[in-house]
Design a protein around this motif. Structure first.
Motif, mmCIF file in Angstrom:
data_model
loop_
_atom_site.group_PDB
_atom_site.id
_atom_site.type_symbol
_atom_site.label_atom_id
_atom_site.label_comp_id
_atom_site.label_asym_id
_atom_site.label_seq_id
_atom_site.Cartn_x
_atom_site.Cartn_y
_atom_site.Cartn_z
ATOM 1 N N ALA A 21 -1.682 59.614 36.526
ATOM 2 C CA ALA A 21 -1.027 59.292 36.921
ATOM 3 C C ALA A 21 -0.472 57.911 35.415
ATOM 4 N N SER A 22 0.522 57.240 36.377
ATOM 5 C CA SER A 22 1.345 56.660 34.741
ATOM 6 C C SER A 22 1.476 55.410 35.079
ATOM 7 N N ILE A 23 0.985 54.178 33.986
ATOM 8 C CA ILE A 23 1.554 53.456 34.110
ATOM 9 C C ILE A 23 2.314 52.817 33.407
ATOM 10 N N TYR A 24 3.324 51.832 33.502
ATOM 11 C CA TYR A 24 4.413 51.434 33.144
ATOM 12 C C TYR A 24 4.506 50.563 32.248
ATOM 13 N N ILE A 25 4.300 49.449 30.986
ATOM 14 C CA ILE A 25 3.263 48.100 30.502
ATOM 15 C C ILE A 25 4.267 47.277 30.052
ATOM 16 N N VAL A 26 4.564 45.858 31.161
ATOM 17 C CA VAL A 26 5.568 44.858 30.193
ATOM 18 C C VAL A 26 4.075 43.892 29.683
ATOM 19 N N GLU A 27 4.998 43.515 28.048
ATOM 20 C CA GLU A 27 3.682 42.873 27.459
ATOM 21 C C GLU A 27 4.969 43.006 26.183
ATOM 22 N N ASP A 28 5.428 41.071 25.955
ATOM 23 C CA ASP A 28 5.726 40.589 24.496
ATOM 24 C C ASP A 28 5.413 41.020 23.335
ATOM 25 N N ASN A 29 3.803 41.132 23.303
ATOM 26 C CA ASN A 29 3.796 41.287 22.159
ATOM 27 C C ASN A 29 2.619 42.467 21.792
ATOM 28 N N PRO A 30 3.445 42.996 21.232
ATOM 29 C CA PRO A 30 3.760 44.266 20.536
ATOM 30 C C PRO A 30 2.205 44.907 20.421
ATOM 31 N N ALA A 31 1.567 44.157 19.782
ATOM 32 C CA ALA A 31 -0.194 44.023 19.404
ATOM 33 C C ALA A 31 -0.940 44.484 20.897
ATOM 34 N N VAL A 32 -0.506 44.102 21.124
ATOM 35 C CA VAL A 32 -1.132 43.890 22.337
ATOM 36 C C VAL A 32 -0.546 44.934 23.927
ATOM 37 N N CYS A 33 0.742 45.155 23.491
ATOM 38 C CA CYS A 33 1.060 46.344 23.824
ATOM 39 C C CYS A 33 0.097 47.778 23.420
ATOM 40 N N ASP A 34 -0.212 47.690 22.406
ATOM 41 C CA ASP A 34 -0.177 49.112 21.534
ATOM 42 C C ASP A 34 -1.857 49.439 22.031
ATOM 43 N N VAL A 35 -2.395 47.999 22.001
ATOM 44 C CA VAL A 35 -4.029 48.054 21.763
ATOM 45 C C VAL A 35 -4.021 49.211 23.881
ATOM 46 N N ILE A 36 -3.156 48.185 24.613
ATOM 47 C CA ILE A 36 -3.427 48.099 26.444
ATOM 48 C C ILE A 36 -3.028 49.946 25.984
ATOM 49 N N THR A 37 -2.026 50.210 25.358
ATOM 50 C CA THR A 37 -1.532 51.804 25.369
ATOM 51 C C THR A 37 -2.632 52.743 25.195
ATOM 52 N N LEU A 38 -2.576 52.674 24.319
ATOM 53 C CA LEU A 38 -4.537 53.860 23.610
ATOM 54 C C LEU A 38 -5.339 53.414 24.652
ATOM 55 N N THR A 39 -5.342 52.049 24.935
ATOM 56 C CA THR A 39 -7.024 52.493 25.898
ATOM 57 C C THR A 39 -6.630 53.686 27.089
ATOM 58 N N LEU A 40 -5.321 52.546 27.363
ATOM 59 C CA LEU A 40 -4.808 54.001 28.748
ATOM 60 C C LEU A 40 -4.985 55.176 29.054
ATOM 61 N N PRO A 48 4.999 55.847 30.262
ATOM 62 C CA PRO A 48 5.618 56.219 29.687
ATOM 63 C C PRO A 48 6.610 55.512 28.792
ATOM 64 N N GLY A 49 6.024 54.264 28.592
ATOM 65 C CA GLY A 49 6.298 52.770 27.811
ATOM 66 C C GLY A 49 6.108 51.039 27.541
ATOM 67 N N CYS A 50 6.003 51.001 27.112
ATOM 68 C CA CYS A 50 6.609 49.731 27.509
ATOM 69 C C CYS A 50 7.566 48.297 26.979
ATOM 70 N N SER A 51 7.978 47.903 27.693
ATOM 71 C CA SER A 51 9.555 46.985 28.172
ATOM 72 C C SER A 51 8.582 45.592 27.554
ATOM 73 N N SER A 52 8.970 45.100 26.777
ATOM 74 C CA SER A 52 8.875 43.006 25.373
ATOM 75 C C SER A 52 9.775 41.492 26.873
ATOM 76 N N SER A 53 10.203 42.812 27.656
ATOM 77 C CA SER A 53 11.180 41.963 28.902
ATOM 78 C C SER A 53 11.793 42.214 29.984
ATOM 79 N N GLY A 54 11.135 40.609 30.791
ATOM 80 C CA GLY A 54 11.403 41.243 32.489
ATOM 81 C C GLY A 54 12.617 42.110 32.279
ATOM 82 N N GLU A 55 13.959 41.573 32.137
ATOM 83 C CA GLU A 55 14.859 42.207 32.168
ATOM 84 C C GLU A 55 15.540 43.872 31.986
#
Length: 84
Positions: A21-40, A48-55
């Motif tokens: 299953a693919s889970i896309y992350i939207v998080e403005d804190n790069p460190a939090v995005c990295d931790v979530i990515t590695l955990t998942l 497939p990626g992480c965005s730091s803004s809603g747009e």
């Protein structure tokens, strides 16, 4: 705080033998995005990626079509709630 948008049943591919299953992350804190990515990824999910803004998320999610979006609701610019 996060906001989840899911389509269908999710499972980590390496644990079930099925498609990851693919889970896309939207998080403005790069460190939090990295931790979530590695955990998942350790749990067998594709990230497939992480965005730091809603747009940015709206554009990329529409193109990538992940199974689930894990979104921070307090984002710069358009909020996670307003994005969807």
């Amino acid at each position: 705080m996060v906001y989840l948008i899911a389509s269908g049943r999710l499972s980590g591919g390496e644990h079930t033998g099925s498609r990851q299953a693919s889970i896309y992350i939207v998080e403005d804190n790069p460190a939090v995005c990295d931790v979530i990515t590695l955990t998942l990824q350790d749990l067998g999910f594709q990230v497939p990626g992480c965005s730091s803004s809603g747009e940015d998320a709206i554009e990329k999610i529409g193109r990538i079509m992940p199974d689930l979006v894990l979104m921070d609701i307090a984002l710069p610019g358009i909020s996670g709630i307003d994005a969807f």
